[in-house]
Design a protein around this motif. Structure first.
Motif, PDB file in Angstrom:
ATOM      1  N   ASN A  16       0.825  -1.209   0.000  1.00 53.79           N
ATOM      2  CA  ASN A  16       0.000   0.000   0.000  1.00 53.79           C
ATOM      3  C   ASN A  16       0.859   1.259   0.000  1.00 53.79           C
ATOM      4  O   ASN A  16       0.536   2.248  -0.662  1.00 53.79           O
ATOM      5  CB  ASN A  16      -0.926  -0.013   1.224  1.00 53.79           C
ATOM      6  N   SER A  17       1.966   1.247   0.735  1.00 54.14           N
ATOM      7  CA  SER A  17       2.838   2.424   0.784  1.00 54.14           C
ATOM      8  C   SER A  17       3.424   2.726  -0.589  1.00 54.14           C
ATOM      9  O   SER A  17       3.566   3.889  -0.979  1.00 54.14           O
ATOM     10  CB  SER A  17       3.962   2.216   1.812  1.00 54.14           C
ATOM     11  N   MET A  20       0.615   4.231  -2.882  1.00 51.83           N
ATOM     12  CA  MET A  20       0.338   5.634  -2.578  1.00 51.83           C
ATOM     13  C   MET A  20       1.477   6.540  -3.022  1.00 51.83           C
ATOM     14  O   MET A  20       1.253   7.649  -3.522  1.00 51.83           O
ATOM     15  CB  MET A  20       0.040   5.797  -1.085  1.00 51.83           C
ATOM     16  N   SER A 165       0.535   3.620   5.841  1.00 55.62           N
ATOM     17  CA  SER A 165       0.161   2.316   5.293  1.00 55.62           C
ATOM     18  C   SER A 165       0.067   1.253   6.382  1.00 55.62           C
ATOM     19  O   SER A 165      -0.727   0.318   6.282  1.00 55.62           O
ATOM     20  CB  SER A 165       1.171   1.882   4.227  1.00 55.62           C
ATOM     21  N   GLY A 200      -4.693   3.813  -2.063  1.00 55.43           N
ATOM     22  CA  GLY A 200      -4.545   2.765  -1.066  1.00 55.43           C
ATOM     23  C   GLY A 200      -5.845   2.202  -0.544  1.00 55.43           C
ATOM     24  O   GLY A 200      -5.838   1.300   0.308  1.00 55.43           O
TER      25      GLY A 200
END
Length: 441
Positions: A16-17, A20, A165, A200
């Motif tokens: 997710n990090s 994003m 995240s 995300g």
């Protein structure tokens, strides 16, 4: 030059990090899902890419890199020259690196320690000591945010994205209490307003569904008794709860209360609900009454997701507002007519009371302006409460004229098309109509 590939799995905070950050840098990345259910991360082809067999793994035209923190730094330095996300200033960069290492070594580890036993070891609950460690992380982040708006500088950096995240799913596991962590809560809301946040949302929702699935199954095994609903379908409030139960596909024991026989006034029932109202829900040792509170509780405990009663504070506030419109405006105005007919011996629907219902219709017509449902474009418990009340008034007290209230009419048609509507609501509406007609001259 080939497109950048990201080997990933939905629901992973480190993945997710990267998603994003790529969004923040406006980088086009090809996503390659790794099927963990088939152990693709242990296959020969993936181990050649990443001997540590982890996601995310980045392939930038043959350059392979793994570990999300290293990937974030690489992406900004190559594709976001002089970006505030990871600036050239050595001191700021050192602060960012410090937070990235804190995420890698502490924040993510504490989060992972809490959830791994649920997903991979078949544990039935989370270890309280591990939850305490996660709470300690919140305490540290609260202290860090005492001196700055963001974690490493006055601007959002990859340090914030990396921590975000991890913290988003952590907040589902151990909610961040606003009164205890005000600065962290404000920071979290700031981060949710950033344009990259939407990138995300799918990963977070995937984790949410998985987490709620495993925890719900444990709760159901722990508490094998069905929730019990004391009800009478003639009541609009009861029917709103029946709609929620049907939407959630819950197995609930229904206990009919004969209002004409005064069963709601017996000592046994008054002990459960001193207000002697329906519906009343009994879930194990927990008893709650008022349909609006019951409906929110059922979604919170048994819902597969939060769509019917969103956790997002602004969306939830709109739903709550509409629920109060039902409880404070529409339902009492209906109740005034019904009370006069049932308890005061009135034989007609009094015009002044009917006019107040019509005013409520006009307010609802306005609320539906630009919306598919009463609290926006998604079905929520507010729709169930209002349709249970309005379908009753429409059938027996104050008809909804389609030319005067076209938006209400269209909304009501959508609600009536729900597969469970007839059984959960219309049967009771017909009973309500029969009761009212028996009292009219």
């Amino acid at each position: 030059m080939g497109k950048i590939k990201l080997y990933m799995v939905w629901g992973s905070p480190p993945v997710n990090s990267v998603l994003m950050t790529a969004k923040a840098l406006n980088i086009d990345i090809e996503l390659v899902e790794v099927d963990f259910s088939k152990n693709e991360f242990l296959s020969d082809w993936f181990l050649k890419l990443n001997p540590a067999h982890t996601v995310p793994t980045l392939d930038d035209d043959g350059f392979i890199l793994w570990d999300s923190h290293a990937i974030l730094m690489y992406l900004v330095e190559k594709y976001g020259k002089n970006s505030v996300l990871y600036p050239e200033d050595s001191k700021t960069k050192a602060f960012i690196n410090q937070i990235l290492l804190f995420d890698c070594g502490t924040v993510f580890r504490c989060f992972s320690d809490c959830v791994k036993p649920l997903f991979y070891e078949g544990k039935k609950s989370m270890d309280q000591n591990k939850l305490s460690n996660l709470k300690d992380v919140y305490v540290i982040l609260e202290r860090i945010l005492t001196s700055s708006k963001f974690l490493a500088s006055d601007n959002i950096t990859i340090a914030d994205i990396s921590i975000l995240s991890t913290l988003l799913p952590s907040n589902l596991v151990l909610p961040i209490e606003t009164n205890k962590f005000p600065k962290l809560s404000v920071w979290l809301e700031h981060m949710k307003q950033a344009e990259f946040y939407q990138a995300g949302e799918k990963a977070l929702e995937t984790f949410r569904i998985g987490f709620e699935t495993v925890t719900r199954s444990f709760l159901q095994k722990k508490n094998m008794s069905k929730p019990k609903l004391y009800y009478n379908p003639v009541s609009p409030a009861v029917r709103s709860t029946l709609l929620v139960i049907a939407a959630l596909d819950l197995d609930v024991e229904l206990v009919t209360i004969n209002l004409m026989a005064g069963e709601h006034l017996t000592p046994q029932f008054l002990k459960k609900n001193p207000l002697h109202t329906l519906p009343t829900l009994e879930d194990g040792d927990f008893v709650i009454f008022d349909s609006h509170a019951i409906n929110a509780y059922l979604v919170g405990k048994y819902g597969k997701n939060d769509s019917l009663y969103p956790k997002d504070l602004q969306k939830r506030a709109v739903v709550d507002q509409r629920l109060h419109f039902d409880s404070g405006v529409l339902f009492p105005r209906m109740g005034a007519i019904v009370g006069a007919l049932l308890r005061q011996g009135v034989k007609v629907i009094e015009k002044d009371k009917a006019d107040l219902v019509a005013q409520a219709y006009q307010s609802l017509e306005t609320l539906l302006e630009g919306n598919t449902y009463v609290a926006g474009n998604e079905l929520t418990i507010a729709d169930f409460s209002i349709v249970a009340t309005l379908s009753s008034t429409n059938s027996a007290l104050v008809p909804v004229a389609s030319n005067t209230y076209p938006k209400i009419t269209a909304w009501l048609t959508r609600m009536q098309a729900l597969p469970y509507y007839n059984q959960a609501n219309q049967v009771g509406v017909d009973m309500f109509k029969g009761m009212i007609q028996s009292k009219l001259a």
